[in-house]
Each structure stands twice: as C-alpha cells, then as structure tokens.
Design a protein around this motif. Sequence first.
Motif, short mmCIF file in Angstrom:
data_model
loop_
_atom_site.label_atom_id
_atom_site.label_comp_id
_atom_site.label_asym_id
_atom_site.label_seq_id
_atom_site.Cartn_x
_atom_site.Cartn_y
_atom_site.Cartn_z
N LEU A 1 6.04 -5.86 -3.74
CA LEU A 1 6.16 -5.27 -4.88
C LEU A 1 4.85 -4.41 -5.30
O LEU A 1 4.88 -3.35 -5.49
CB LEU A 1 7.00 -5.85 -6.27
CG LEU A 1 7.41 -4.90 -7.22
CD1 LEU A 1 8.29 -3.76 -6.76
CD2 LEU A 1 7.87 -5.77 -8.27
N GLN A 2 3.98 -5.46 -5.34
CA GLN A 2 2.76 -4.57 -5.91
C GLN A 2 1.69 -3.87 -4.66
O GLN A 2 1.27 -3.04 -4.98
CB GLN A 2 1.47 -5.91 -6.26
CG GLN A 2 0.54 -5.79 -7.17
CD GLN A 2 1.08 -4.82 -8.34
OE1 GLN A 2 2.16 -5.16 -8.99
NE2 GLN A 2 0.26 -3.98 -8.98
N PRO A 3 1.76 -4.72 -3.51
CA PRO A 3 0.98 -4.08 -2.29
C PRO A 3 1.71 -2.52 -2.01
O PRO A 3 1.14 -1.51 -1.82
CB PRO A 3 0.97 -5.06 -1.20
CG PRO A 3 1.51 -5.96 -1.50
CD PRO A 3 2.09 -5.85 -2.84
N GLY B 1 4.30 -1.06 -3.43
CA GLY B 1 4.76 -0.19 -4.60
C GLY B 1 6.24 -0.36 -4.95
O GLY B 1 6.87 -0.77 -4.08
N PRO C 1 4.61 -0.14 -10.27
CA PRO C 1 3.48 -0.11 -9.19
C PRO C 1 3.86 0.85 -8.04
O PRO C 1 5.01 1.17 -7.72
CB PRO C 1 3.13 -1.41 -8.59
CG PRO C 1 4.51 -2.25 -9.12
CD PRO C 1 5.06 -1.42 -10.54
N GLY D 1 1.78 1.37 -5.41
CA GLY D 1 1.44 0.74 -4.13
C GLY D 1 0.72 1.70 -3.10
O GLY D 1 -0.06 2.55 -3.43
N SER E 1 0.37 5.46 -4.49
CA SER E 1 -0.44 5.87 -5.38
C SER E 1 -1.01 7.14 -5.55
O SER E 1 -1.53 7.57 -6.48
CB SER E 1 -1.66 4.75 -5.55
OG SER E 1 -2.41 4.87 -4.42
#
Length: 150
Positions: free
Chosen positions: A89-91, A93, A140, A142, A145
């Motif tokens: 999820l974070q890397p 997005g 996010p 990711g 971005s």
Amino acid sequence: MTFNDRIFGVLMIVLAVAYGWGATQLPEPFGGSEAVGPETFPLLLSVVLALSSLYLIVRPDPDNAWPWSRTGIELVIAVVVLVLYAMLLQPLGFIISTALAVGTLCWRMGARPPRAYLVGAVSGLVVYLVFNFALDLALPLGLLSFLEVS
C-alpha cells in the motif's frame, strides 16, 4: 468440531487486541481536541472483532469442519493477497495496490483476468477520488505521486 471455532475465536481476540492497541498508537491530529480522530474507526473495528470472536467461543457452530478442499486453498490465497496488499500500500500507492488486490480477488472468484483487473483499477481510482476529494482524507499515491496536486 466446535473446537475449531473456539481456536479461531481466541486467535481473532488476539488480533482484535493487537489491532486496537495499534490504533491507539496513531499520532494525534493537529489540534488534538477532536472527538473523532484517526484511531476511532480502527478502535470500532477492533471492538466488533472482539465481540464477534467472543460469540464464536461461547456459541460455536456444532457442525463445523475446516475447508481442506479447493475452498480452503482459495481462503489461503485471499489471505495472502490481503497481506501483500497491506505491505504494498505505501510503496505502490492506494490506486495500484487496490487495483492489484481487487483484480486478483475478482479473478479468483471466477471473473476473466482482463475484466477482473479492470474492475480493480476502476475500484481503486473511484475509492481514491472519493476519499481524497469528497472526504478530504489523504491516501498514499506511491508510484503515482507525480499526480499529486499541491
């Protein structure tokens, strides 16, 4: 077979406690005096999970067997997909990881892969837009971005 439900119930209570504790570790929002903060929804989920788990322990299903057939394999695949979703999820997005997770789960439920991943992509994008613009909650981006508007 009531023993299976009780074991699962105990494991889910442990998960509910860990999830609830994790929710209390979220940082305070700026200002800090809001009645509803970032921990409210996770705490509510942990309470519901704990109550449901207690019900499983107190009133287990008398005719319950572990699904060791194809259903059991599909359940394991779903859990792996959801764990990978949380890790990516974070890397990657929200949009990309949601598209992959929803697409894979749709495919495992019988949809053709192109249609499954199209549904995943549309779902990720629509939910992102609702959270970001209608609810004003940041998710996010990711890898995407570069699309972020300042």
